[in-house]
Design a protein around this motif. Structure first.
Motif, short mmCIF file in Angstrom:
data_model
loop_
_atom_site.label_atom_id
_atom_site.label_comp_id
_atom_site.label_asym_id
_atom_site.label_seq_id
_atom_site.Cartn_x
_atom_site.Cartn_y
_atom_site.Cartn_z
N HIS A 78 2.26 6.67 -6.98
CA HIS A 78 1.14 7.37 -7.62
C HIS A 78 1.08 8.85 -7.27
O HIS A 78 0.96 9.71 -8.15
CB HIS A 78 -0.18 6.69 -7.23
CG HIS A 78 -1.38 7.33 -7.85
ND1 HIS A 78 -1.61 7.31 -9.21
CD2 HIS A 78 -2.42 8.01 -7.29
CE1 HIS A 78 -2.74 7.96 -9.48
NE2 HIS A 78 -3.25 8.39 -8.32
N GLU A 79 1.22 9.17 -5.99
CA GLU A 79 1.05 10.56 -5.56
C GLU A 79 2.15 11.03 -4.63
O GLU A 79 1.99 12.03 -3.94
CB GLU A 79 -0.30 10.72 -4.84
CG GLU A 79 -0.51 9.73 -3.70
CD GLU A 79 -1.90 9.86 -3.10
OE1 GLU A 79 -2.52 10.90 -3.31
OE2 GLU A 79 -2.35 8.90 -2.43
N THR A 81 -6.55 1.00 -5.04
CA THR A 81 -5.97 2.18 -4.38
C THR A 81 -6.18 3.44 -5.20
O THR A 81 -6.49 4.51 -4.66
CB THR A 81 -4.48 1.95 -4.12
OG1 THR A 81 -4.30 0.76 -3.36
CG2 THR A 81 -3.87 3.12 -3.35
N THR A 97 0.83 -1.21 0.00
CA THR A 97 0.00 0.00 0.00
C THR A 97 0.86 1.26 0.00
O THR A 97 0.58 2.22 -0.74
CB THR A 97 -0.93 0.01 1.22
OG1 THR A 97 -1.72 -1.18 1.21
CG2 THR A 97 -1.85 1.21 1.19
N CYS A 120 -8.21 7.85 -4.97
CA CYS A 120 -7.38 9.06 -5.05
C CYS A 120 -8.28 10.27 -5.27
O CYS A 120 -8.97 10.38 -6.31
CB CYS A 120 -6.35 8.92 -6.17
SG CYS A 120 -5.29 10.37 -6.35
N GLN A 157 1.03 4.13 -3.10
CA GLN A 157 0.78 5.55 -2.83
C GLN A 157 1.98 6.42 -3.18
O GLN A 157 1.82 7.52 -3.70
CB GLN A 157 0.39 5.73 -1.37
CG GLN A 157 -0.95 5.09 -0.99
CD GLN A 157 -1.27 5.22 0.48
OE1 GLN A 157 -0.44 5.68 1.27
NE2 GLN A 157 -2.46 4.80 0.87
N GLU A 158 3.19 5.92 -2.89
CA GLU A 158 4.39 6.70 -3.20
C GLU A 158 4.60 6.81 -4.70
O GLU A 158 4.98 7.88 -5.21
CB GLU A 158 5.60 6.04 -2.53
CG GLU A 158 6.90 6.81 -2.70
CD GLU A 158 6.86 8.16 -2.03
OE1 GLU A 158 7.59 9.07 -2.48
OE2 GLU A 158 6.12 8.31 -1.03
#
Length: 392
Positions: A326-327, A360, A319, A364, A323-324
């Motif tokens: 992607h954003e 995930t 996870t 967003c 997240q890192e």
């Protein structure tokens, strides 16, 4: 107190054929032993040894501590030199067992006007020698340089997968501090000892012994050569430059360590202990998957076709990685397919990569706010003709 110290017994040498007695003692944090002989109806001390318990040894049972005291005493006892005409029966002396595959490591430190140097000589059980030189680019004291060399040689032994190591140093202070006989009062030396204990537990057998400088000439020569030049040593001696101290080096650790019960556990159990699930179908799947994986330093890796081995991660780490990518700092809010490709290029893998990435990314908030609004109808429009005007 002065009268007691002045009346302490003096250690003597044993006589030939004399019967000796061993007295063992163990406390909560130390063990000791004394070798005595009975002369004129009194006990005369022959040899005395003590040691501070370290790590898990403090939790040993009383009998285990006494056994450890006996083993430690046997290793410290000086060996008697015999000739061919006079042989001592093996039942009269205690010889400690030599560990199979034990490596011997000699180290020495030298100082010059521009810093400290160290030389290491590693002897394999087969008799092969490996020479190694260190150069410190930071200021250290004599004792700190000794510990830096000692830590460097332990890291080298760990890289070579050495299990049993015996270290020889010509510094009596360092040897006794590491063995626990002497106490380290300097805060810096205490940090070095803490770092050293962390590395010692990686070996199945570790010993340190003090030797005379005359018995450590090769390591002393290496330490002096390292201070002259590196050009002539490149082909014969491995040379390493340490820019920072071991206690000042930054350590990188996982903020989210691997979970115990994940999809990786059955594969790890099979690769490490050859354990399989009770279900025959699941056991067959593990046997088929296992050749594509490798277990190294407790971490699981998967074979890849176009990239190096991929580090396998659990749900929590997966996870964070998504997240890192992607954003995060290097994220660009790309789609699931691009994010998964980027994760694999960076060297990570888990089974449900695509499914977890899609799930995930659907949560967003930035992607939902800045996404293009679809104005085109999802279905084709159907025209309804009126039978007469104003009909509904």
């Amino acid at each position: 107190m002065k009268a007691y110290i002045s009346n302490l017994p003096v250690l003597t040498s044993p006589d030939k054929g004399e019967t000796l007695y061993v007295y063992l003692a163990a406390s909560k944090e130390s063990i000791s032993a004394v070798l005595t002989a009975e002369r004129a109806r009194s006990q005369i001390p022959i040899y005395f040894v003590s040691r501070t318990l370290q790590g898990a040894e403090v939790n040993y049972l009383e009998l285990e501590k006494l056994t450890l005291a006996l083993v430690h005493t046997a290793r410290k006892l000086p060996r008697a030199e015999t000739t061919e005409e006079e042989e001592i029966p093996s039942t009269q002396i205690i010889v400690p067992p030599i560990e199979h595959g034990e490596w011997k490591l000699f180290t020495d430190r030298a100082s010059s006007f521009d810093g400290s140097r160290a030389g290491l000589m590693l002897d394999s059980p087969e008799g092969k020698e490996f020479t190694y030189a260190l150069r410190f680019e930071f200021s250290t004291t004599n004792n700190e340089a000794e510990y830096e060399a000692l830590l460097a040689e332990l890291r080298l032994a760990m890289d070579l997968n050495i299990q049993y190591l015996k270290v020889f140093v010509d510094s009596q202070l360092v040897a006794n501090q590491v063995a626990g006989t002497f106490e380290a009062r300097s805060p810096t030396i205490q940090q070095y000892l803490t770092k050293l204990k962390e590395l010692k537990v990686q070996f199945k057998g570790f010993e340190i012994e003090h030797v005379k400088r005359s018995q450590n000439k090769k390591a002393d020569a290496l330490s002096k050569l390292a201070s002259i030049t590196f050009t002539h040593l490149a082909k014969e001696v491995l040379v390493e430059t340490l820019e920072h101290g071991s206690i000042e080096a930054e350590e990188i650790c996982d903020l989210y360590p691997d979970e115990e019960d994940t999809w990786m556990k059955p594969i790890k159990d099979y690769l490490a202990y050859e354990l399989l699930p009770e279900d025959k179908g699941d056991a067959r799947k593990i046997r088929i998957k296992a050749p594509s994986y490798k277990l190294q330093d407790g971490k699981l890796y998967r074979k890849s076709f176009l990239t190096p081995w991929l580090r396998c991660v659990g749900p929590s780490q997966a996870t964070i990685i998504i997240q890192e990518m992607h954003e995060g700092v290097c994220g660009f809010h790309a789609g699931p397919r691009s994010i998964v490709a980027k994760i694999m290029r960076l060297g990570y893998y888990w089974l449900t990569m695509h499914q977890d990435t899609v799930t995930t990314l659907q949560t967003c908030e930035s992607c939902q706010i800045h996404a293009k609004v679809q104005k085109q109808p999802k279905q084709e429009l159907i025209f309804v003709l009126s039978a007469w005007p104003f009909a509904k």
